[in-house]
Design a protein around this motif. Structure first.
Motif, PDB file in Angstrom:
ATOM      1  N   VAL A  60      22.118  15.394 -11.152  1.00 41.38           N
ATOM      2  CA  VAL A  60      21.699  16.419 -10.395  1.00 41.38           C
ATOM      3  C   VAL A  60      21.483  17.560 -11.319  1.00 41.38           C
ATOM      4  O   VAL A  60      22.308  18.162 -11.733  1.00 41.38           O
ATOM      5  CB  VAL A  60      22.901  16.718  -9.161  1.00 41.38           C
ATOM      6  CG1 VAL A  60      22.036  17.827  -8.231  1.00 41.38           C
ATOM      7  CG2 VAL A  60      23.237  15.495  -8.443  1.00 41.38           C
ATOM      8  N   THR A  61      20.047  18.193 -11.211  1.00 44.87           N
ATOM      9  CA  THR A  61      19.702  19.116 -12.193  1.00 44.87           C
ATOM     10  C   THR A  61      19.085  20.216 -11.321  1.00 44.87           C
ATOM     11  O   THR A  61      18.517  20.227 -10.183  1.00 44.87           O
ATOM     12  CB  THR A  61      18.557  18.872 -12.934  1.00 44.87           C
ATOM     13  OG1 THR A  61      18.942  17.598 -13.750  1.00 44.87           O
ATOM     14  CG2 THR A  61      18.128  19.572 -13.861  1.00 44.87           C
ATOM     15  N   ASN A  62      19.821  21.514 -11.638  1.00 47.01           N
ATOM     16  CA  ASN A  62      19.155  22.780 -11.077  1.00 47.01           C
ATOM     17  C   ASN A  62      17.731  23.073 -11.903  1.00 47.01           C
ATOM     18  O   ASN A  62      17.794  23.258 -13.174  1.00 47.01           O
ATOM     19  CB  ASN A  62      20.109  23.887 -11.302  1.00 47.01           C
ATOM     20  CG  ASN A  62      19.631  25.280 -11.000  1.00 47.01           C
ATOM     21  OD1 ASN A  62      18.493  25.662 -11.102  1.00 47.01           O
ATOM     22  ND2 ASN A  62      20.737  26.253 -10.625  1.00 47.01           N
ATOM     23  N   THR A  63      16.950  22.809 -11.257  1.00 45.80           N
ATOM     24  CA  THR A  63      15.571  22.731 -12.014  1.00 45.80           C
ATOM     25  C   THR A  63      14.947  24.245 -12.330  1.00 45.80           C
ATOM     26  O   THR A  63      14.141  24.356 -13.170  1.00 45.80           O
ATOM     27  CB  THR A  63      14.337  22.041 -10.933  1.00 45.80           C
ATOM     28  OG1 THR A  63      14.131  22.727  -9.734  1.00 45.80           O
ATOM     29  CG2 THR A  63      14.694  20.669 -11.047  1.00 45.80           C
ATOM     30  N   ASP A  64      15.666  25.324 -11.791  1.00 45.15           N
ATOM     31  CA  ASP A  64      15.279  26.776 -12.245  1.00 45.15           C
ATOM     32  C   ASP A  64      16.171  26.861 -13.665  1.00 45.15           C
ATOM     33  O   ASP A  64      15.457  27.564 -14.502  1.00 45.15           O
ATOM     34  CB  ASP A  64      16.213  27.766 -11.212  1.00 45.15           C
ATOM     35  CG  ASP A  64      15.001  28.007 -10.038  1.00 45.15           C
ATOM     36  OD1 ASP A  64      14.021  27.427  -9.997  1.00 45.15           O
ATOM     37  OD2 ASP A  64      15.610  28.546  -9.287  1.00 45.15           O
ATOM     38  N   THR A  65      17.290  26.388 -13.897  1.00 43.12           N
ATOM     39  CA  THR A  65      18.261  26.705 -15.099  1.00 43.12           C
ATOM     40  C   THR A  65      18.271  25.546 -16.043  1.00 43.12           C
ATOM     41  O   THR A  65      18.685  25.644 -17.106  1.00 43.12           O
ATOM     42  CB  THR A  65      19.210  27.099 -14.753  1.00 43.12           C
ATOM     43  OG1 THR A  65      20.280  26.237 -13.992  1.00 43.12           O
ATOM     44  CG2 THR A  65      19.302  28.322 -13.626  1.00 43.12           C
ATOM     45  N   ASP A  66      17.857  24.311 -15.586  1.00 42.87           N
ATOM     46  CA  ASP A  66      18.221  22.909 -16.208  1.00 42.87           C
ATOM     47  C   ASP A  66      19.507  22.773 -16.272  1.00 42.87           C
ATOM     48  O   ASP A  66      19.919  21.635 -17.169  1.00 42.87           O
ATOM     49  CB  ASP A  66      17.357  22.997 -17.597  1.00 42.87           C
ATOM     50  CG  ASP A  66      15.968  22.881 -17.648  1.00 42.87           C
ATOM     51  OD1 ASP A  66      15.297  22.178 -16.392  1.00 42.87           O
ATOM     52  OD2 ASP A  66      15.308  23.373 -18.459  1.00 42.87           O
ATOM     53  N   ALA A  67      20.634  23.452 -15.642  1.00 46.00           N
ATOM     54  CA  ALA A  67      21.937  22.939 -15.692  1.00 46.00           C
ATOM     55  C   ALA A  67      22.121  21.737 -14.756  1.00 46.00           C
ATOM     56  O   ALA A  67      21.254  21.603 -13.727  1.00 46.00           O
ATOM     57  CB  ALA A  67      22.716  24.028 -15.029  1.00 46.00           C
ATOM     58  N   PHE A  68      22.970  20.795 -15.209  1.00 48.61           N
ATOM     59  CA  PHE A  68      22.945  19.480 -14.486  1.00 48.61           C
ATOM     60  C   PHE A  68      24.406  19.049 -14.409  1.00 48.61           C
ATOM     61  O   PHE A  68      25.409  19.573 -15.426  1.00 48.61           O
ATOM     62  CB  PHE A  68      22.021  18.379 -15.237  1.00 48.61           C
ATOM     63  CG  PHE A  68      22.394  17.940 -16.497  1.00 48.61           C
ATOM     64  CD1 PHE A  68      23.444  17.105 -16.757  1.00 48.61           C
ATOM     65  CD2 PHE A  68      21.981  18.686 -17.748  1.00 48.61           C
ATOM     66  CE1 PHE A  68      23.940  16.627 -18.165  1.00 48.61           C
ATOM     67  CE2 PHE A  68      22.401  18.121 -18.980  1.00 48.61           C
ATOM     68  CZ  PHE A  68      23.336  17.101 -19.140  1.00 48.61           C
TER      69      PHE A  68
END
Length: 181
Positions: free
Chosen positions: A97-105
């Motif tokens: 699961v990736t936060n597409t604003d920050t690329d944190a996953f």
């Protein structure tokens, strides 16, 4: 209290029995003649990648994609019209699961075993042991909006409109949005 415990144990034992006596894919019946009426062989059940815009599950847009997907499914029973009535799912599943604003996953183990009862109205009742990944929209469940890893023994009722009602027998929920914010 006793009734709930008895029901919970009954669900858990029934699910465990159904999944443990099922033969692996290689030993499943290979034709309709050898399968029980309404039952099919185990077949792959790939999980597709998805994208959710900001506000749908998390405050930011997310992308979910399996990085390990060995899930198989077997239709256990069908409705008179031939559509699935009960389906069993099992197998390893890890979803990024990736936060597409920050690329944190965050990589989520979602490889629980589930039997899903499907109503003729499109409703679903999941009987699950182990972890699954479930998204809940705003005002669309008894959990707040989010993307959750639900682990343990639980049922999840999904109404024809998509409203999700989680009944936890024993286990935990983990809001993945918080992990990747």
């Amino acid at each position: 209290m006793r009734r709930t415990t008895f029901s919970s144990l009954t669900v858990a034992m029934t699910l465990a029995a159904a999944l443990s006596v099922a033969a692996p894919a290689s030993a499943a019946p290979t034709s309709a003649e050898t399968a029980a009426p309404g039952r099919t062989e185990w077949v792959p059940a790939p999980t597709p990648p998805t994208d959710q815009p900001a506000g749908a599950r998390c405050d930011f847009p997310i992308h979910t994609e399996p990085i390990v997907d060995e899930v198989v499914r077997q239709v256990l029973a069908t409705h008179p019209d031939g559509k699935p009535k009960e389906i069993a799912y099992k197998g390893d599943l890890v979803v990024r699961v990736t936060n597409t604003d920050t690329d944190a996953f965050y990589d989520v183990d979602a490889g629980g075993s589930t039997i899903i009862e499907i109503g003729t109205d499109g409703s679903q009742l999941w009987h699950t042991i182990g972890p699954v990944l479930v998204g809940v929209g705003e005002n669309n469940g008894n959990l707040p909006r989010g993307e959750y890893r639900i682990d343990g023994v639980h049922t999840l009722a999904i109404s024809p409109t998509g409203y999700r009602t989680l009944r936890m027998v024993h286990g935990s929920t983990d809001d993945i949005c918080r992990r990747i914010s």
